[in-house]
Motif scaffolding. Sequence first.
Motif, short mmCIF file in Angstrom:
data_model
loop_
_atom_site.label_atom_id
_atom_site.label_comp_id
_atom_site.label_asym_id
_atom_site.label_seq_id
_atom_site.Cartn_x
_atom_site.Cartn_y
_atom_site.Cartn_z
N TYR A 58 0.84 -1.23 0.02
CA TYR A 58 -0.07 0.11 -0.08
C TYR A 58 0.70 1.26 0.02
CZ TYR A 58 -3.51 -3.54 0.78
OH TYR A 58 -4.25 -4.52 0.48
N PHE A 101 -5.36 -1.33 -5.56
CA PHE A 101 -6.34 -2.08 -4.74
C PHE A 101 -7.88 -1.78 -5.12
CE2 PHE A 101 -9.09 -2.74 -0.86
CZ PHE A 101 -9.02 -4.14 -1.24
N ILE A 139 -8.94 -3.35 -8.12
CA ILE A 139 -9.33 -4.59 -7.67
C ILE A 139 -10.78 -4.71 -7.17
CG2 ILE A 139 -8.93 -6.36 -6.13
CD1 ILE A 139 -5.66 -5.79 -6.27
N TYR A 150 -13.44 -9.82 -8.54
CA TYR A 150 -13.36 -9.73 -7.03
C TYR A 150 -14.64 -9.30 -6.25
CZ TYR A 150 -11.01 -8.28 -2.89
OH TYR A 150 -10.25 -8.14 -1.49
N GLY A 189 -13.97 -5.23 4.82
CA GLY A 189 -13.38 -5.60 3.72
C GLY A 189 -12.74 -6.78 4.03
N SER A 190 -12.84 -7.52 5.03
CA SER A 190 -11.92 -8.79 5.03
C SER A 190 -10.48 -8.74 5.52
CB SER A 190 -12.36 -9.66 3.86
OG SER A 190 -11.59 -11.16 4.25
N SER A 191 -10.08 -7.24 5.81
CA SER A 191 -9.07 -7.09 6.17
C SER A 191 -8.02 -7.95 7.10
CB SER A 191 -8.58 -5.49 6.50
OG SER A 191 -9.01 -4.68 5.57
N ASN A 241 -5.51 -10.94 6.45
CA ASN A 241 -4.28 -10.84 6.11
C ASN A 241 -3.46 -11.39 7.39
OD1 ASN A 241 -3.77 -7.90 4.32
ND2 ASN A 241 -3.99 -10.07 3.60
N TYR A 257 -8.48 -13.74 -7.03
CA TYR A 257 -6.94 -13.30 -6.69
C TYR A 257 -6.24 -13.45 -7.98
CZ TYR A 257 -8.67 -12.48 -1.97
OH TYR A 257 -9.37 -12.33 -0.81
N THR A 268 -4.35 -7.70 -10.38
CA THR A 268 -3.99 -8.06 -9.02
C THR A 268 -2.34 -8.48 -9.24
OG1 THR A 268 -6.29 -9.22 -8.58
CG2 THR A 268 -4.19 -9.81 -7.26
N PHE A 308 -0.60 -5.36 -8.82
CA PHE A 308 -0.63 -5.13 -7.47
C PHE A 308 0.31 -5.70 -6.68
CE2 PHE A 308 -2.89 -6.29 -3.17
CZ PHE A 308 -2.83 -5.06 -2.62
N MET A 330 -0.63 -15.46 -1.83
CA MET A 330 -0.18 -14.82 -3.07
C MET A 330 1.56 -14.99 -2.82
SD MET A 330 -2.53 -11.98 -4.35
CE MET A 330 -1.60 -10.48 -3.62
N GLU A 381 1.35 -12.55 0.53
CA GLU A 381 0.26 -12.41 1.21
C GLU A 381 -0.59 -13.63 1.45
OE1 GLU A 381 -3.10 -10.24 -0.90
OE2 GLU A 381 -3.46 -9.14 0.93
N SER A 385 -4.97 -14.60 2.69
CA SER A 385 -5.94 -13.98 3.06
C SER A 385 -6.95 -15.36 3.36
CB SER A 385 -6.42 -13.50 1.56
OG SER A 385 -7.62 -12.70 1.52
C1 AVJ Z 1 -7.53 -6.01 1.64
C2 AVJ Z 1 -6.60 -7.90 2.59
C3 AVJ Z 1 -8.95 -7.60 2.17
O1 AVJ Z 1 -7.30 -10.33 0.88
O2 AVJ Z 1 -9.05 -9.81 -0.42
C4 AVJ Z 1 -7.08 -8.26 -2.89
C5 AVJ Z 1 -6.16 -7.65 -0.29
N1 AVJ Z 1 -5.01 -9.09 -2.19
N2 AVJ Z 1 -6.31 -9.05 -3.82
C6 AVJ Z 1 -8.00 -9.33 0.38
C7 AVJ Z 1 -6.22 -8.09 -1.69
C8 AVJ Z 1 -5.32 -9.31 -3.47
C9 AVJ Z 1 -7.42 -7.98 0.41
N3 AVJ Z 1 -7.69 -7.34 1.55
#
Ligand code: AVJ
Length: 333
Positions: A54, A62, A65, A71, A175-177, A180, A220, A227, A230, A266, A294, A296
């Motif tokens: 970020y 993002f 995305i 997505y 947002g499902s953060s 991570n 993804y 993506t 990203f 990822m 990453e 998720s």
């Molecule tokens: C921001 C963590 C919710 O995991 O879906 C989106 C990040 N990475 N596409 C996710 C993300 C690739 C996203 N988050």
Amino acid sequence: MSAVSPLARLDGVLHHLGLAPPQPPAGVASAAERGEILAGLLQPQAALSPKYFYDQRGSELFEAITRLPEYYPTRTERALLRRHGHAIAQAVGPARVVIEPGAGNCDKARELCALVRATHFVGVDISADYLRDAIARLRVALPGLHARAVGADITRGVHLPPDVPGARRLVFYPGSSIGNFDPPQALALLRHMRELALDDGGLLIGFDLPKDVAVLEAAYDDAAGVTAAFNRNALAHVNRLVGSDFVPAQWRHRAFFNPHASRIEMHLEAAGPQRVRWPGGGRDFAAGERIHTENSYKYPLPDFTALLHDAGFTRTQAWTDDRGWFAMVHAQA
Ligand code: AVJ
């Protein structure tokens, strides 16, 4: 004698006073950040925290995305908020202060603040310039709202400004953060949010549910390659942060579901042998070697509510879409 470093002690004092710790100039890593990045890159299985996606460009990618046809999380969550807005507002009660860690473009905050008639909003994000612009737009959209930006890495703890009211707080983490973080880290973060909410507040959190692997993997690894861009952009960001010489175009985007851990992973995979150098060191990567960028996690609803109870929340109420793809939960402190 305490083993705490002078800088950590300064952090503690600033926290006590309700002030944010000093931030290094934008685009340059602090010593701690630099150490963390290089240690990750030097592990036998190289890894880089997803927070390095970020920078300004990464935040824009993002956002792109979230508009992709593959997505589903963002639009499914938005539909949930709209469809169940009344019930969610009822569960939350008259929240005064909405606090959003990882606020990003503040799009969801605008809807939520209107829904619960918030008087104050505090957005916290690692991408501070991007957040400040978003807060400026939020102030235009909701002129009655006291809205402010705090530039900070939430994994190091959220330090709120001293004048944020301490009653009827709602921590908003959409947002499902949360996906991570691995489950122990997620638990620690949820405990921290429970503390931020104080005893009369709550948490409204969105997270992604397990589903058909093809749906997950397409989300993804989109056809347009957004993506992939990203993922690669993290290397350009790291180059600026630590002075490394990664060539992003030499790295392939890989995204797949790991069913044992119930997570999308990822990675960036070296297209050919890579020699990467940075001031004071470097690493060679063989063709096909990967950097894990990453995770998720996708939680079944009962597992996630159990995590919320472990974190100290009492009552929970959940909403899901008809396909059972995404969930929003309100958890009372
Ligand atoms: C921001 C963590 C919710 O995991 O879906 C989106 C990040 N990475 N596409 C996710 C993300 C690739 C996203 N988050």
